[in-house]
Design an enzyme around this catalytic site. Structure first.
Site, PDB file in Angstrom:
ATOM      1  N   LYS A  55      -0.916  -0.229   6.340  1.00 21.22           N
ATOM      2  CA  LYS A  55      -0.261  -1.511   6.086  1.00 21.22           C
ATOM      3  C   LYS A  55       0.280  -2.148   7.359  1.00 21.22           C
ATOM      4  O   LYS A  55      -0.016  -3.302   7.656  1.00 21.22           O
ATOM      5  CB  LYS A  55       0.924  -1.342   5.113  1.00 21.22           C
ATOM      6  N   ALA A  99      12.455  -5.163  12.028  1.00 24.53           N
ATOM      7  CA  ALA A  99      12.437  -3.779  11.558  1.00 24.53           C
ATOM      8  C   ALA A  99      13.653  -3.502  10.679  1.00 24.53           C
ATOM      9  O   ALA A  99      14.777  -3.807  11.056  1.00 24.53           O
ATOM     10  CB  ALA A  99      12.417  -2.825  12.746  1.00 24.53           C
ATOM     11  N   THR A 100      13.396  -2.911   9.513  1.00 26.33           N
ATOM     12  CA  THR A 100      14.486  -2.596   8.584  1.00 26.33           C
ATOM     13  C   THR A 100      14.838  -1.112   8.569  1.00 26.33           C
ATOM     14  O   THR A 100      15.793  -0.717   7.916  1.00 26.33           O
ATOM     15  CB  THR A 100      14.125  -3.037   7.150  1.00 26.33           C
ATOM     16  N   GLY A 153       0.837  -1.193   0.000  1.00 23.36           N
ATOM     17  CA  GLY A 153       0.000   0.000   0.000  1.00 23.36           C
ATOM     18  C   GLY A 153       0.865   1.233   0.000  1.00 23.36           C
ATOM     19  O   GLY A 153       2.099   1.153   0.066  1.00 23.36           O
ATOM     20  N   HIS A 210       5.749   3.314  15.563  1.00 22.34           N
ATOM     21  CA  HIS A 210       5.608   1.879  15.334  1.00 22.34           C
ATOM     22  C   HIS A 210       5.914   1.102  16.606  1.00 22.34           C
ATOM     23  O   HIS A 210       5.201   0.148  16.944  1.00 22.34           O
ATOM     24  CB  HIS A 210       6.518   1.417  14.196  1.00 22.34           C
ATOM     25  N   SER A 239      -1.151   4.117   4.629  1.00 18.61           N
ATOM     26  CA  SER A 239      -2.366   3.440   4.169  1.00 18.61           C
ATOM     27  C   SER A 239      -2.910   2.448   5.188  1.00 18.61           C
ATOM     28  O   SER A 239      -3.974   1.884   4.986  1.00 18.61           O
ATOM     29  CB  SER A 239      -2.095   2.723   2.843  1.00 18.61           C
TER      30      SER A 239
END
Length: 193
Positions: A37, A55-56, A31, A71, A35
């Site tokens: 996601k 996590a990147t 998305g 997050h 959005s």
């Protein structure tokens, strides 16, 4: 906006896939920015129990640090977090567990990190897609769909867009479930057979 406890229950059945169904081995959630996601992916995994959040992202500036903090604030005791901006395949392989799905958030940040580090994106994509079928537990990928807008005006942005499109195609091909998020609403693109 719905509270987290109301979020998935507002989608009891998504075109034949229930949020309570067992997760397929591979899921892709695509998305645009903001959005929904990550929230949707997180709630799908939480319905299954505990998850590993891979996590990147890297906090390169204050704005990105705030996004990362947002997050993190959404995760509770159901989550273990591993941060790995480059060596995604190794992190997935070493953390795969049938009892704990992995949420990779997100592929486009990983792609950006690879490009910034001068890594061969095609080789890294191949390593990822070859490793996925041998995993012992489910993995869910979140990624930004970047190919729906105008053609970027510089070569680096065009290369990023093209790499992202190819990466998404390869992950979608091996995914049992693909969901496109638009304005916080999930649309099933591919569902388990």
């Amino acid at each position: 906006m719905l509270r987290d406890d109301e979020f998935l229950s507002s989608f009891p059945a998504l075109d034949g896939f229930s949020a309570d169904d067992a997760l397929p081995a591979v899921t892709l959630i695509l998305g645009g920015v903001r959005s929904g996601k990550s929230r949707f992916a997180q709630k799908l995994i939480e319905r299954q129990g505990k998850g590993l959040y891979l996590a990147t992202a890297q906090a390169g500036d204050a704005e990105m640090a705030r996004r990362i903090a947002e997050h993190k604030a959404r995760r509770d005791g159901l989550w273990t977090t591993v941060e790995e901006p480059i060596e995604l395949v190794a992190a997935i392989e070493s953390n795969a567990d049938p009892a704990r799905p992995i949420l990779v958030d997100c592929l486009t940040l990983w792609l950006s990190n690879l490009m910034h580090a001068g890594r061969d994106v095609a080789v890294e994509t191949l390593k990822l897609t070859q490793a996925i079928p041998d995993l012992s537990g489910p993995v869910m990928f979140v990624s930004n769909e970047v190919g729906l807008g105008i053609v970027p005006n510089n070569a680096l942005a065009r290369a990023f867009r093209d790499h992202a499109g190819m990466l998404h195609q390869k992950i979608a091909e091996i995914s049992g479930l693909v969901v496109f998020m638009a304005a916080g609403l999930p649309v099933i693109v591919k569902k388990p057979a």
